[in-house]
Design an enzyme around this catalytic site. Structure first.
Site, mmCIF file in Angstrom:
data_model
loop_
_atom_site.group_PDB
_atom_site.id
_atom_site.type_symbol
_atom_site.label_atom_id
_atom_site.label_comp_id
_atom_site.label_asym_id
_atom_site.label_seq_id
_atom_site.Cartn_x
_atom_site.Cartn_y
_atom_site.Cartn_z
ATOM 1 N N ASN A 10 0.861 -1.185 0.000
ATOM 2 C CA ASN A 10 0.000 0.000 0.000
ATOM 3 C C ASN A 10 0.901 1.240 0.000
ATOM 4 O O ASN A 10 1.456 1.616 1.033
ATOM 5 C CB ASN A 10 -0.892 -0.032 1.247
ATOM 6 C CG ASN A 10 -1.761 1.208 1.370
ATOM 7 O OD1 ASN A 10 -1.887 1.989 0.427
ATOM 8 N ND2 ASN A 10 -2.356 1.399 2.540
ATOM 9 N N LYS A 12 0.093 4.233 -0.338
ATOM 10 C CA LYS A 12 -0.572 5.430 0.217
ATOM 11 C C LYS A 12 -0.350 6.625 -0.726
ATOM 12 O O LYS A 12 -0.416 6.437 -1.929
ATOM 13 C CB LYS A 12 -0.076 5.702 1.638
ATOM 14 C CG LYS A 12 -0.173 4.444 2.515
ATOM 15 C CD LYS A 12 0.014 4.717 3.958
ATOM 16 C CE LYS A 12 -0.064 3.383 4.720
ATOM 17 N NZ LYS A 12 -0.084 3.535 6.143
ATOM 18 N N HIS A 100 -9.729 1.553 5.195
ATOM 19 C CA HIS A 100 -8.429 1.762 5.848
ATOM 20 C C HIS A 100 -8.582 2.851 6.920
ATOM 21 O O HIS A 100 -9.321 3.812 6.734
ATOM 22 C CB HIS A 100 -7.391 2.180 4.806
ATOM 23 C CG HIS A 100 -5.999 2.158 5.338
ATOM 24 N ND1 HIS A 100 -5.507 3.151 6.144
ATOM 25 C CD2 HIS A 100 -5.003 1.246 5.203
ATOM 26 C CE1 HIS A 100 -4.262 2.854 6.488
ATOM 27 N NE2 HIS A 100 -3.930 1.695 5.926
ATOM 28 N N GLU A 102 -6.825 5.246 7.730
ATOM 29 C CA GLU A 102 -6.540 6.623 7.278
ATOM 30 C C GLU A 102 -7.722 7.203 6.505
ATOM 31 O O GLU A 102 -7.963 8.404 6.538
ATOM 32 C CB GLU A 102 -5.243 6.638 6.442
ATOM 33 C CG GLU A 102 -4.019 6.469 7.333
ATOM 34 C CD GLU A 102 -2.840 5.788 6.667
ATOM 35 O OE1 GLU A 102 -2.823 5.674 5.436
ATOM 36 O OE2 GLU A 102 -1.931 5.354 7.413
ATOM 37 N N GLU A 175 -5.793 -4.390 11.264
ATOM 38 C CA GLU A 175 -4.799 -3.321 11.294
ATOM 39 C C GLU A 175 -4.999 -2.449 12.529
ATOM 40 O O GLU A 175 -5.764 -1.473 12.484
ATOM 41 C CB GLU A 175 -4.935 -2.442 10.042
ATOM 42 C CG GLU A 175 -4.708 -3.182 8.747
ATOM 43 C CD GLU A 175 -4.066 -2.275 7.702
ATOM 44 O OE1 GLU A 175 -3.036 -2.662 7.174
ATOM 45 O OE2 GLU A 175 -4.577 -1.175 7.461
ATOM 46 N N GLY A 181 2.222 2.706 10.666
ATOM 47 C CA GLY A 181 3.181 3.785 10.392
ATOM 48 C C GLY A 181 3.964 4.246 11.607
ATOM 49 O O GLY A 181 4.598 5.302 11.577
ATOM 50 N N SER A 221 3.152 -1.657 10.528
ATOM 51 C CA SER A 221 4.609 -1.705 10.715
ATOM 52 C C SER A 221 5.231 -3.068 10.419
ATOM 53 O O SER A 221 6.146 -3.513 11.120
ATOM 54 C CB SER A 221 4.966 -1.237 12.137
ATOM 55 O OG SER A 221 4.541 0.099 12.332
HETATM 56 P P1 PGA Z 1 2.583 0.569 7.685
HETATM 57 O O1 PGA Z 1 1.152 0.738 7.015
HETATM 58 O O2 PGA Z 1 3.160 -0.722 7.194
HETATM 59 O O3 PGA Z 1 3.373 1.767 7.219
HETATM 60 O O4 PGA Z 1 2.392 0.553 9.152
HETATM 61 C C1 PGA Z 1 0.287 -0.344 6.959
HETATM 62 C C2 PGA Z 1 -1.048 0.073 6.427
HETATM 63 O O5 PGA Z 1 -1.394 1.242 6.502
HETATM 64 O O6 PGA Z 1 -1.787 -0.748 5.931
#
Ligand code: PGA
Length: 261
Positions: A10, A12, A100, A102, A175, A181, A221
């Site tokens: 992803n 983003k 998601h 976000e 998640e 992140g 992460s």
């Molecule tokens: P990340 O993001 O690996 O940077 O923690 C995962 C995600 O948003 O699905």
């Protein structure tokens, strides 16, 4: 049910130029040529889908697939800024990440909106990856299961009205918001508890054969040091954010999983 592991990169809102996007994509493409046991999906920003698809066509022999990071629920019309599932299908996109955290946080998406999007994706033959997870505050208050249950109840449970058949590629991603992140990944034993709970909830909603086919992914992460641990406790793959922007790291995660599988 012996499905392949599913690993989604992803990206983003990255990178900021087409050139960088193509470079990253080609690196991943080269590094995953020999990968047979994993379904690898790249989810770039919408604007890069078309040129990356073109690159893939020229390169031939690739196992990479495309996913979108979101999708509007209508097929077409006066919806400024909307990207329709038909447009994505036309570009050869197979998966779409929905719900998601976000999107929930910055775009104010509710379970109701997410449900509409899941229904539309399914009707238009896109495979949804439904993201669910608790915030740090909710975990501290002991509400993790309650949050997961509500998010599933408001989305998956309502899919049966009207009845829509689930593609075998449907997936749910656990998640935890606090792990995304931050580098603060969810300890695999803790993630496993959420995995078991999600499985139990899914079995309540769908017939056994369908429930067993739903892949449950982990996201938050993930890197090459912790990835295998999640597979060992029973996850069927990942959504990888930050680490998917560094080709060598992303390829390493895929290679490790390819061996274990
Ligand atoms: P990340 O993001 O690996 O940077 O923690 C995962 C995600 O948003 O699905």
């Amino acid at each position: 049910m012996n499905q392949k592991l599913l690993i989604i990169g992803n990206w983003k809102c990255n990178p900021t130029t087409k050139r960088e996007a193509e470079r990253l994509f080609l690196q991943i493409k080269r590094g995953t040529r020999e990968v047979k046991n994993i379904e690898v999906v790249i989810s770039p920003p919408f604007v890069y889908l078309s040129c990356l698809k073109e690159k893939l066509r020229k390169l031939k022999k690739s196992n990479l697939k495309f996913g979108a990071q979101d999708c509007f629920w209508e097929r077409k019309g006066a919806f400024t800024g909307g990207i329709s599932p038909l447009m994505l299908r036309d570009l050869g996109v197979e998966y779409v990440i929905l719900g998601h955290s976000e999107r929930r946080k910055y775009f104010k998406e509710t379970d109701e909106i997410i449900l509409k999007k899941i229904k539309s994706a399914l009707r238009n033959r896109l495979s949804p990856i439904l993201c669910i997870g608790e915030t740090e505050k909710e975990r501290k208050e002991g509400k993790t299961n309650e949050v997961l249950k509500t998010q599933l109840k408001n989305t998956l449970q309502k899919l049966f009205k009207p009845k829509i058949s689930l593609p075998s590629s449907f997936a749910v991603a656990y998640e935890p918001v606090w792990a995304i992140g931050t580098g603060n990944f969810c300890p695999p034993e803790l993630a496993m508890k959420a995995l078991m709970f999600i499985k139990k909830e899914i079995i309540k909603v769908f017939p056994r054969e369908i429930s067993q086919a739903v892949r449950i992914l982990y996201g938050g992460s993930v890197d090459s040091k912790n990835a295998i641990e999640y597979i060992k406790v029973g996850f069927s793959g990942f959504i990888v954010g930050g680490a998917s922007l560094k080709a060598p790291e992303f390829i390493k995660i895929i290679e490790l999983c390819n061996i274990i599988k």
